[in-house]
Motif scaffolding. Structure first.
Motif, PDB file in Angstrom:
ATOM      1  N   VAL A 126      46.913 161.327  25.323  1.00 55.80           N
ATOM      2  CA  VAL A 126      46.539 162.257  26.474  1.00 55.80           C
ATOM      3  C   VAL A 126      45.449 163.533  26.025  1.00 55.80           C
ATOM      4  O   VAL A 126      45.483 163.944  25.272  1.00 55.80           O
ATOM      5  CB  VAL A 126      47.585 162.709  27.043  1.00 55.80           C
TER       6      VAL A 126
ATOM      7  N   PRO B 160      45.019 167.068  30.423  1.00 54.07           N
ATOM      8  CA  PRO B 160      45.688 166.397  31.728  1.00 54.07           C
ATOM      9  C   PRO B 160      45.239 166.950  32.953  1.00 54.07           C
ATOM     10  O   PRO B 160      45.453 168.082  32.961  1.00 54.07           O
ATOM     11  CB  PRO B 160      47.140 166.480  31.562  1.00 54.07           C
TER      12      PRO B 160
ATOM     13  N   THR C 174      42.303 163.065  31.211  1.00 53.05           N
ATOM     14  CA  THR C 174      43.305 161.990  31.471  1.00 53.05           C
ATOM     15  C   THR C 174      43.682 162.338  33.052  1.00 53.05           C
ATOM     16  O   THR C 174      44.378 163.301  33.338  1.00 53.05           O
ATOM     17  CB  THR C 174      44.536 161.863  30.724  1.00 53.05           C
TER      18      THR C 174
ATOM     19  N   LEU D 277      47.048 157.348  35.345  1.00 58.37           N
ATOM     20  CA  LEU D 277      47.496 156.865  34.015  1.00 58.37           C
ATOM     21  C   LEU D 277      49.030 156.830  33.896  1.00 58.37           C
ATOM     22  O   LEU D 277      49.594 156.038  33.255  1.00 58.37           O
ATOM     23  CB  LEU D 277      46.718 157.576  33.138  1.00 58.37           C
TER      24      LEU D 277
ATOM     25  N   THR E 220      42.895 157.921  28.325  1.00 59.26           N
ATOM     26  CA  THR E 220      41.955 158.766  29.152  1.00 59.26           C
ATOM     27  C   THR E 220      41.264 157.985  29.863  1.00 59.26           C
ATOM     28  O   THR E 220      41.087 156.606  29.734  1.00 59.26           O
ATOM     29  CB  THR E 220      41.114 159.489  28.200  1.00 59.26           C
TER      30      THR E 220
ATOM     31  N   THR F  96      37.579 153.960  25.180  1.00 58.98           N
ATOM     32  CA  THR F  96      38.795 153.385  26.091  1.00 58.98           C
ATOM     33  C   THR F  96      38.672 152.079  26.409  1.00 58.98           C
ATOM     34  O   THR F  96      39.192 151.222  27.269  1.00 58.98           O
ATOM     35  CB  THR F  96      38.692 154.368  27.430  1.00 58.98           C
TER      36      THR F  96
END
Length: 300
Positions: free
Chosen positions: A166, A169, A198, A203, A222, A269
């Motif tokens: 993460v 956030p 993130t 998520l 992320t 990602t």
């Protein structure tokens, strides 16, 4: 390991969640309630093996989620002067939980951090080249990040652990002081560096689906792409407060007001996006999941 299904009906789920008083732990409980997934919060201390075993005996979970640990209050600088406490929670505690889960055949979804990398010659800022899951952490500027990199390396040996990296956030709850957006709107000055981040609203439900699929290993957790501090604050101004203004400063100036350096990076990602093709880019997700639901201006 928690059995996957080959039949027509999925197995009954029951989650054991650590981190009841934390931000992610609290959101996980709300998501489970909304999805009708039975769950319980762990009462044991992560570093106390007997307490963890007692929790598992009592709850009989199909999956365990670890959203506990030490990030520091008000920020990671706390960890610089509380090193033993940081090790106890982030290293001893996480490893003990992973080990207990492995002995019981349980998948552990572990919310970790991607703040263990920094832009370098092979991954320059603005290049679009992100750090991959198998890359070796290169950021040891803060003690917090150092312990997180240590424990990630050790957890590679536990085939039952799903490590979710993460970063910074963000959620749609703009009143939460842990929310990256809320933090930077309250700072006197901010740096302006593109980063992977993130969006929890998008998520965290994916992490529950990952548990259902019994996915393990390391995952960059992320949204695809990067967004800078200024880009976020421009969205905040456009959608929330048209009178909002801010001031920037550079990393050298920032270093004078923080104890430990901060991580800035882009994470690759491709792995997550391949498993979950519906995953939105960071800027799309910010608008859809954070700014549109909170919109106070007349922006189209």
């Amino acid at each position: 390991m928690a059995a996957s299904t080959n039949g027509s009906s999925p197995p009954a789920l029951k989650f054991l969640i650590y981190g009841r008083t934390g931000w992610i732990g609290g959101l996980l409980g709300k998501l489970c309630t909304a999805q009708g997934i039975p769950f319980a919060y762990g009462a044991g201390r992560l570093e106390n093996r007997a307490q963890l075993e007692a929790d598992i005996d009592e709850v009989a979970p199909t999956h365990v989620f670890n959203a506990a640990g030490v990030t520091g209050r008000p920020n990671v600088d706390w960890c610089e002067t509380h090193r033993v406490e940081t090790i106890r929670a982030n290293v001893c505690g996480t490893l003990t939980l992973a080990d207990v889960c492995r002995a019981r055949g349980l998948v552990l979804i572990n919310y970790a951090t991607g703040c263990i990398f920094e832009y370098d010659a092979g991954h320059p800022l603005g290049s679009g080249v992100g750090f991959k899951e198998e890359d070796t952490p290169n950021f040891v500027g803060s003690f917090y990040s150092k312990t997180k990199a240590m424990v990630e390396e050790l957890l590679k040996n536990y085939e039952n652990v799903c490590t979710l990296r993460v970063r910074m956030p963000i959620s749609s709850d703009l009143s939460n002081p842990r929310n990256f957006i809320t933090k930077i709107t309250r700072y006197d000055k901010v740096v302006d560096i593109p980063n992977s981040m993130t969006i929890l609203d998008e998520l965290l439900p994916i992490s529950i689906e990952m548990a259902k699929r019994n996915l393990t290993g390391i995952w960059n957790f992320t949204n695809p792409g990067v967004v800078s501090h200024n880009e976020i604050l421009e969205m905040y101004r456009d959608y929330i407060d048209p009178n909002f203004s801010w001031k920037n400063f550079n990393l050298e100036e920032q270093a004078k007001v923080i104890v430990a350096p901060r991580s800035n990076n882009e994470l690759d990602t491709v792995k997550l996006k391949t498993e979950f093709p519906e995953l939105l880019s960071i800027k799309e997700s910010l608008i859809k999941n954070v700014f549109k639901p909170n919109q106070k201006t007349s922006k189209a």
